[in-house]
Write a protein that holds these residues in place. Structure first.
Motif, short mmCIF file in Angstrom:
data_model
loop_
_atom_site.label_atom_id
_atom_site.label_comp_id
_atom_site.label_asym_id
_atom_site.label_seq_id
_atom_site.Cartn_x
_atom_site.Cartn_y
_atom_site.Cartn_z
N GLU A 1 0.84 -1.19 0.00
CA GLU A 1 0.00 0.00 0.00
C GLU A 1 0.88 1.25 0.00
OE1 GLU A 1 -2.64 2.54 3.18
OE2 GLU A 1 -2.14 0.45 3.62
N LYS B 1 -12.29 5.66 -3.33
CA LYS B 1 -11.25 4.94 -2.59
C LYS B 1 -10.05 4.64 -3.48
CE LYS B 1 -14.62 2.75 0.47
NZ LYS B 1 -15.21 1.48 0.96
N ARG B 2 -8.89 4.48 -2.84
CA ARG B 2 -7.69 4.12 -3.59
C ARG B 2 -7.92 2.79 -4.31
NH1 ARG B 2 -2.29 5.45 -2.66
NH2 ARG B 2 -2.73 6.12 -0.52
N PRO C 1 -8.46 -5.72 2.63
CA PRO C 1 -9.00 -4.73 3.57
C PRO C 1 -8.99 -5.18 5.03
CG PRO C 1 -10.45 -5.00 1.67
CD PRO C 1 -9.45 -6.13 1.63
N GLY D 1 -4.61 0.06 5.00
CA GLY D 1 -5.51 1.10 4.55
C GLY D 1 -6.22 0.80 3.25
N GLY E 1 -9.16 -0.11 1.20
CA GLY E 1 -10.57 0.02 1.54
C GLY E 1 -11.44 -1.06 0.94
N ALA F 1 -13.19 -0.94 -2.82
CA ALA F 1 -12.38 -0.15 -3.75
C ALA F 1 -12.46 -0.75 -5.15
CB ALA F 1 -10.93 -0.13 -3.28
#
Length: 432
Positions: free
Chosen positions: A106, A116-117, A196, A202, A204, A207
């Motif tokens: 990440e 979200k990323r 996740p 982090g 999400g 995503a």
């Protein structure tokens, strides 16, 4: 196997050079960025990541054990990141519980895009079939002849999280089921489910997801795409990029047998036998064949190519069986080798959402290959592309002036751009 042409030696040299360059690159510039592991968070012993199942089965995507790692020597980037090894629940190709290992990375840079990323499920290419060859081990700096660290760095530099499955069969004492489609696809989708749930991570839930792989990884990517709607419908898959996928195992086998990359055929036969133990296999082998199996399970990519260059599978069987004769042989339940190989052919039963097809695909696909690819026959790539197009799946096609090895690296920038377009909602090019 004793006579090797100059072109054959050059082919082996190119594969070996890729591994040397990966190692040299890792030694030249350490990844600037990885943060030290947080004590008490994802702090399983490294050995626990590769422990075979020893208790109640885990649900697909459940994190069983995890370990935050301080750096990944193969991933050379200035982008700061965190990385975890993990062991997670999955499902094998026959619907039975399985356990798989992998790596999640990440970026620590803030995500500035919408929502979200995004996360890219990356599927590594051929590494070898023994547990010592696991991609997560190679990423973390153990034995290395892997060659796709630059692919992961490009994704991190673009701001995306990366979930990289080792694939099935890389835990201690196991054998990787090489080119077995459902096992591969499930492992890819389940590491996205698991990401996740990493403590302190982090990534999400919900995503957008892209999937990318080359060669064996290309097949695994397409299988993940074909299975996504039925196996992991909650995932928001926006596109699949697949290069040089061995879409038809019989066509690829005919091309490999007796050639410079015959080791991939040896791995494939062992992989199919490992998932279908009823098929006649051990009893077919002569002494050379049994030695070949031992060697294949102890070697990784470069060693496999070198050891089996020029090999013909007929030399490994007691009765000098051809591939066509082996295809006709049956398991006690009547299943033939031919049927097992055909069950792993890509592009069969695909269709658009609502079509009622066995594999409904609701996102665009990028397929690409090198025009000089000596491993994956052109007709295999062409037929797979045509199958997707005939099913109405938006399919972009790219060809590079490259052989099999160079086709992977030449496509990195284009593929990351293509994934970015999918994450940003741009209309995909359809070359059909």
């Amino acid at each position: 196997m004793s006579g090797r042409s100059a072109s054959g030696r050059a082919a082996i040299g190119r594969v070996a050079l890729a591994a040397v360059c990966a190692l040299a690159g890792a030694g030249i510039a350490a990844p600037a960025a990885a943060r030290a592991a947080t004590p008490g968070v994802c702090a399983a012993a490294d050995a626990d990541i590769y422990r075979p199942p020893d208790g109640a089965p885990a649900a697909p995507g459940d994190v069983i054990a995890c370990r935050e790692v301080g750096s990944l020597p193969m991933v050379v980037t200035s982008t700061p990141y965190r990385a975890w090894k993990l062991r997670y629940g999955s499902t094998d190709g026959r619907g039975r519980p399985a356990v798989v290992a992998g790596t999640v990375i990440e970026p620590l840079t803030p995500w500035t895009g919408p929502g979200k990323r995004p996360v890219v499920a990356f599927v590594p290419g051929t590494l070898g079939i023994g547990p010592q060859c696991a991609f997560s081990k190679q990423l973390a700096g153990e034995y290395q002849d892997a060659y796709e660290g630059a692919n992961l760095a490009a994704l991190l530099d673009a701001g995306y999280a990366v979930a990289v499955t080792d694939g099935a069969g890389y835990l201690d004492g196991q054998v990787h089921p090489y080119v077995v489609g459902a096992d591969a696809g499930h492992a890819v989708l389940d590491i996205v489910r698991a990401a996740p749930d990493l403590p302190g991570g982090g990534v999400g839930a919900g995503a957008p997801v892209g999937i990318w792989g080359y060669s064996e990884g290309g097949a695994g990517s397409l299988w993940a795409g074909q299975l996504a709607a039925s196996y992991a419908p909650e995932l928001d898959v926006v596109g699949v990029a697949a290069g040089a996928a061995p879409a038809d195992l019989k066509q690829v086998a005919a091309n490999l047998d007796g050639g410079m990359f015959a080791g991939f055929l040896v791995d494939a036969v062992i992989g199919l036998a490992s998932t279908h133990p009823g098929l006649p296999f051990d009893e077919l082998l002569n002494d050379r064949g049994r030695e070949a199996v031992r060697d294949a399970e102890s070697l990784c990519a470069v060693g496999t190519v070198t050891r089996f260059a020029g090999a013909r599978f007929t030399d490994y069987t007691k009765d000098r069986l051809t591939l066509d004769q082996i295809y006709a042989l049956k398991a006690p339940d009547g299943t033939t080798w031919s049927e097992v190989a055909d069950a792993n052919r890509l592009g069969v039963g695909v269709g658009r959402p609502g079509s009622g097809a066995r594999h409904e695909i609701g996102f665009p696909v990028l397929q690409y290959r090198g025009l000089l690819d000596e491993v994956i026959p052109a007709e295999t790539a062409r037929a797979n592309r045509q199958a997707y197009c005939a099913a109405g799946i938006p399919t972009e096609w790219t060809a590079y002036a490259a052989d099999h090895l160079l086709g992977d690296s030449l496509a990195v920038r284009d593929t990351v751009t293509w994934l970015t377009d999918r994450f940003e909602g741009r209309t995909a090019t359809n070359d059909c």
